[in-house]
Write an enzyme that holds these catalytic residues in place. Structure first.
Site, short mmCIF file in Angstrom:
data_model
loop_
_atom_site.label_atom_id
_atom_site.label_comp_id
_atom_site.label_asym_id
_atom_site.label_seq_id
_atom_site.Cartn_x
_atom_site.Cartn_y
_atom_site.Cartn_z
N THR A 1 33.61 47.35 57.50
CA THR A 1 34.71 47.41 58.27
C THR A 1 34.63 48.44 60.28
O THR A 1 35.17 47.92 60.70
CB THR A 1 35.72 48.16 57.60
OG1 THR A 1 36.01 47.52 56.55
CG2 THR A 1 37.10 48.47 58.29
N ASP B 1 42.07 44.61 56.30
CA ASP B 1 41.03 44.37 54.85
C ASP B 1 42.29 44.18 53.52
O ASP B 1 42.23 43.21 52.85
CB ASP B 1 40.28 46.18 54.49
CG ASP B 1 39.99 45.79 55.37
OD1 ASP B 1 38.38 46.12 54.77
OD2 ASP B 1 39.65 46.49 56.57
#
Length: 432
Positions: free
Chosen positions: A200, A103
């Site tokens: 995610t 990320d």
């Protein structure tokens, strides 16, 4: 049927001088002889531009596609490491959702590329992650890993036709690139919207996820790019967990096409075309057209034949309501539960016809979870609105303010109309 068409976008190199002609932009994070000019003109036509039309958003789209391609390579490497061993690479945010080194690394990488390509003074970004967790005293090891990941990725920038750093980025420059993504959006000006790793949870589980980048101008999404590293070539494989691929790949020869996966999908508003190209593999260089082809939504408008997508997790979407709604409108196929904006990609590719998401009370949809996917479906021939039939409003900041109940994306207007009607008929009896 999707038609195979090349996109001869000629871009041997990208320079600040060539990119700085655009007006100031904001980015958001949930570049020749006569032959070269001719290639660029042809590329514009393939992207739905009229020959007399200015190169509006043409350079932005090129850079965005290349950047997302590179970011997908970064993600693949990190995910392979996560699947084999955790190594403390997964953290939790305040809302308990996971965040990984991918990320932060993708956010830093794309932010840096955009700033180098267009000039940092012209770039403003909205992105999902911040630097708070990386700035803590006990996060030195994590930050060091992010810096190394970013630099490893940027060394390969020339493969993707992008500028690379002369020397490796230091910790301060990586943190600056991440923190540059602090725009709050709004109704005027340009800003990029980035979700570095959308889905995610799917990412850390070795399943579907997406890298999503969009450009918004004066409240409207003008281009969108979705990188889907695990999206299979064949529709029937989409419902399988990606771990199955890891088993199959050990049992089949390297030349086997039983599981071809990974693509980047992109579109420019008003072009009436959505494109898909495969990810780079091995030591390949990104040379246009990179086997790109045009994709379109499915022609199915009979609910009984349609497949609908919904989020995997129940935390921010009601499966029970969508199940009842699907039954009432005549949807008989099992729902396709997929992480991330891969659901938008599935509709744009014609692999599904409906995506419905109805958030539970208190949950607010964020623009980075929808911006890229919306324009991609629309230019592929689909429809995306809220449950009241109104366009999604990206002019109110980081949230989709004023959203009427939920988000409905369909392969066509007829199917969309039927879903909207069913929502109105069923809503009062729901407990959302």
């Amino acid at each position: 049927m999707a038609t195979h068409v090349g996109i001869p976008l000629f871009l041997p190199s990208i320079s600040k001088e060539m990119m700085s002609s655009s007006k100031p932009m904001i980015v958001s994070v949930s570049k020749c002889d006569q032959t070269q000019v001719s290639s660029t003109m042809e590329g514009q036509n393939q992207l739905g531009m009229k020959p007399s039309e200015p190169e509006k958003y043409f350079k932005e789209l090129e850079v965005a596609v290349r950047a997302v391609q590179m970011a997908c390579l970064l993600c693949q490497r990190v995910q392979d490491s996560l699947v084999s061993k955790n190594n403390g690479q997964v953290q939790s945010k305040d809302d308990k959702s996971p965040v990984t080194i991918a990320d932060w690394s993708v956010q830093a990488t794309i932010s840096w590329v955009l700033a180098e390509s267009f000039g940092s003074e012209n770039v403003s970004i909205i992105a999902e992650e911040d630097v708070q967790a990386l700035s803590k005293a006990d996060a030195a090891g994590l930050l060091d890993t992010v810096v190394k990941t970013v630099n490893t990725c940027l060394t390969e920038a020339p493969r993707f036709g992008l500028p690379g750093p002369v020397v490796s980025l230091g910790t301060s420059k990586v943190l600056k690139a991440i923190s540059r993504c602090n725009s709050i959006g709004g109704p005027t000006g340009r800003f990029w919207v980035l979700d570095p790793v959308d889905g995610t949870l799917g990412f850390v589980r070795g399943d579907q996820y997406a890298v999503a980048l969009a450009l918004i101008e004066d409240g409207e999404v003008v281009l969108g790019v979705l990188g889907c590293p695990n999206y299979p070539l064949k529709k029937e494989w989409l419902s399988y967990h990606d771990s199955y691929h890891r088993i199959i790949s050990k049992l089949t020869p390297p030349t086997s096409e039983s599981w071809e996966r990974g693509c980047v999908i992109y579109a420019k508003r008003g072009s009436g075309k959505t494109w898909m190209q495969p990810l780079l593999h091995g030591d390949q260089k990104l040379v246009w057209p990179n086997s790109a082809r045009q994709i379109q939504v499915s022609s199915i408008d009979n609910p009984a034949l349609a497949t609908f997508c919904e989020p995997v997790e129940k935390a921010n979407s009601s499966h029970s309501f969508t199940a009842g709604l699907a039954h009432s409108v005549g949807l008989r196929n099992q729902p396709l539960r997929v992480y991330s904006m891969v659901k938008y990609a599935a509709i744009a590719r014609g692999h599904a016809e409906v995506f419905m998401k109805f958030a539970r009370a208190g949950y607010k949809e964020k623009i980075w979870d929808h911006a890229a996917g919306v324009v991609i479906i629309q230019e592929a021939g689909g429809v995306v609105t809220d449950a009241g039939g109104r366009p999604l409003d990206f002019s109110k900041g980081i949230y989709l303010e004023g959203l009427d109940r939920g988000v409905i994306a369909c392969a066509g207007a007829k199917l969309h109309e039927k879903i909207i009607g069913a929502v109105d008929a069923s809503w009062n009896s729901s407990s959302l």
